[in-house]
Design a protein around this motif. Structure first.
Motif, short mmCIF file in Angstrom:
data_model
loop_
_atom_site.label_atom_id
_atom_site.label_comp_id
_atom_site.label_asym_id
_atom_site.label_seq_id
_atom_site.Cartn_x
_atom_site.Cartn_y
_atom_site.Cartn_z
N THR A 13 14.07 -64.36 6.97
CA THR A 13 12.82 -63.72 7.38
C THR A 13 13.13 -62.47 8.20
N LEU A 14 12.18 -61.54 8.20
CA LEU A 14 12.29 -60.39 9.08
C LEU A 14 11.63 -60.65 10.43
N ASN A 15 10.96 -61.78 10.54
CA ASN A 15 10.27 -62.14 11.77
C ASN A 15 11.24 -62.85 12.72
N PHE A 16 12.26 -62.12 13.14
CA PHE A 16 13.35 -62.65 13.97
C PHE A 16 13.44 -61.78 15.22
N PHE A 17 12.82 -62.22 16.29
CA PHE A 17 12.74 -61.42 17.51
C PHE A 17 14.12 -61.01 18.02
N GLY A 18 15.03 -61.98 18.14
CA GLY A 18 16.37 -61.68 18.64
C GLY A 18 17.11 -60.71 17.75
N GLY A 19 16.88 -60.82 16.44
CA GLY A 19 17.53 -59.90 15.50
C GLY A 19 17.08 -58.47 15.72
N TRP A 20 15.79 -58.25 15.86
CA TRP A 20 15.27 -56.89 16.09
C TRP A 20 15.67 -56.37 17.46
N LEU A 21 15.69 -57.24 18.45
CA LEU A 21 16.11 -56.83 19.80
C LEU A 21 17.56 -56.36 19.77
N PHE A 22 18.41 -57.12 19.10
CA PHE A 22 19.82 -56.74 19.00
C PHE A 22 19.99 -55.43 18.24
N MET A 23 19.32 -55.29 17.12
CA MET A 23 19.44 -54.06 16.33
C MET A 23 19.00 -52.85 17.17
N GLY A 24 17.98 -53.04 17.99
CA GLY A 24 17.48 -51.95 18.82
C GLY A 24 18.47 -51.53 19.89
N VAL A 25 19.01 -52.52 20.64
CA VAL A 25 19.91 -52.17 21.75
C VAL A 25 21.27 -51.69 21.24
N LEU A 26 21.62 -52.01 20.01
CA LEU A 26 22.88 -51.53 19.45
C LEU A 26 22.74 -50.14 18.84
N PHE A 27 21.76 -49.96 17.95
CA PHE A 27 21.73 -48.75 17.14
C PHE A 27 20.97 -47.58 17.76
N ILE A 28 19.99 -47.83 18.61
CA ILE A 28 19.30 -46.70 19.25
C ILE A 28 20.23 -45.95 20.20
N PRO A 29 20.93 -46.65 21.13
CA PRO A 29 21.89 -45.92 21.96
C PRO A 29 23.03 -45.29 21.14
N MET A 30 23.43 -45.96 20.07
CA MET A 30 24.50 -45.42 19.22
C MET A 30 24.08 -44.10 18.60
N LEU A 31 22.83 -44.02 18.15
CA LEU A 31 22.32 -42.78 17.57
C LEU A 31 22.27 -41.67 18.62
N ILE A 32 21.78 -42.01 19.81
CA ILE A 32 21.69 -41.02 20.89
C ILE A 32 23.08 -40.53 21.27
N MET A 33 24.03 -41.45 21.40
CA MET A 33 25.39 -41.08 21.76
C MET A 33 26.03 -40.19 20.69
N GLY A 34 25.76 -40.51 19.43
CA GLY A 34 26.29 -39.70 18.34
C GLY A 34 25.77 -38.27 18.38
N ILE A 35 24.49 -38.11 18.66
CA ILE A 35 23.90 -36.76 18.75
C ILE A 35 24.51 -35.98 19.91
N VAL A 36 24.68 -36.66 21.06
CA VAL A 36 25.28 -36.00 22.23
C VAL A 36 26.71 -35.57 21.92
N LEU A 37 27.47 -36.43 21.25
CA LEU A 37 28.86 -36.09 20.94
C LEU A 37 28.95 -34.94 19.94
N ILE A 38 28.05 -34.93 18.96
CA ILE A 38 28.04 -33.82 17.99
C ILE A 38 27.85 -32.49 18.71
N ILE A 39 26.99 -32.49 19.72
CA ILE A 39 26.67 -31.25 20.43
C ILE A 39 27.75 -30.88 21.45
N LYS A 40 28.21 -31.88 22.22
CA LYS A 40 29.07 -31.58 23.36
C LYS A 40 30.55 -31.89 23.15
N ALA A 41 30.88 -32.86 22.31
CA ALA A 41 32.28 -33.26 22.15
C ALA A 41 32.57 -33.69 20.72
N PRO A 42 32.45 -32.76 19.76
CA PRO A 42 32.68 -33.14 18.35
C PRO A 42 34.09 -33.66 18.07
#
Length: 223
Positions: A30-59
């Motif tokens: 099921t996609l109705n998995f609270f812990g699954g969505w919470l984990f995906m959020g705390v893993l991939f949202i900061p990862m995306l932000i960090m990737g953008i920062v590194l592209i700009i400041k430390a490629p």
């Protein structure tokens, strides 16, 4: 150059997102998995932000982080065992959710997510301090010993951060059973550090003196 690096980073990000999502949600049925969505959020949202920062400041640092091909035979074994740990842990958590086996309360999942983000913040600080932070065990050209900031307290703060993050994962996913898989991670890190420090002592000038100066590897006053 930056465009090519950004494309490579985005491809790896999307591949990781799809693979992780499949391992978490398919066994859950099921996609109705609270812990699954919470984990995906705390893993991939900061990862995306960090990737953008590194592209700009430390490629150059991002380029090093994208290279995950280990040359050391001992490290290849650790990487394979780590991959098996993640696959088993994700699937155990998902199956437990599907069949309602030993589930943890949502408030504990949220508290663990906060702990995961604190580990992520520590990880980001380590990346800010150390421009030589490769994902593989290697000594780079003109590399110098970093002994300031967190590196002045423990020798491997990045691994301490990942231990904090990865031990939080089964709690975020709400699974008691999955703890059995993720609890193996600190032992894998110990194996990795033993080989890594041997390489650094041999190839990195000043590392032996640094070991004498900073006594603790992962946890101050403990180890």
């Amino acid at each position: 150059m930056k465009a090519k690096l950004a494309a490579q980073a985005l491809l790896k990000f999307l591949a990781g997102l799809l693979i992780c999502g499949a391992l978490v949600f398919l066994p859950a049925g099921t996609l109705n998995f609270f812990g699954g969505w919470l984990f995906m959020g705390v893993l991939f949202i900061p990862m995306l932000i960090m990737g953008i920062v590194l592209i700009i400041k430390a490629p150059s640092l991002l380029e090093k982080r994208l290279n995950s091909k280990e040359e050391q035979p001992e490290q290849k074994k650790v990487v394979l065992l780590g991959a098996a740990m993640f696959i088993l842990g994700f699937m155990l958590a998902a199956v437990c959710y599907r069949f309602e086996l030993l589930l943890l309360p949502k408030w504990l999942s949220i508290a663990a997510a906060v702990l995961f983000l604190l580990g992520y913040a520590m990880y980001a600080e380590v990346m800010r301090e150390n421009a030589y932070l490769s994902r593989t065990v290697e000594v780079q050209k003109d590399q110098k010993v970093i002994d300031t900031g967190l590196y002045g307290i423990i020798r491997h703060p990045m691994y301490t951060a990942t231990i904090l993050m990865f031990l939080s994962i089964p709690l975020i996913l709400g699974s008691v059973v999955a703890i059995a898989a993720f609890i193996t991670y600190p032992f894998l890190i110990v194996l990795r550090i033993d080989n890594e420090e041997m390489v650094l002592r041999h190839d990195l000038k000043g590392y032996t003196e640094y070991q004498s100066k900073v006594k603790y590897r992962l946890i101050p006053f403990i180890w």
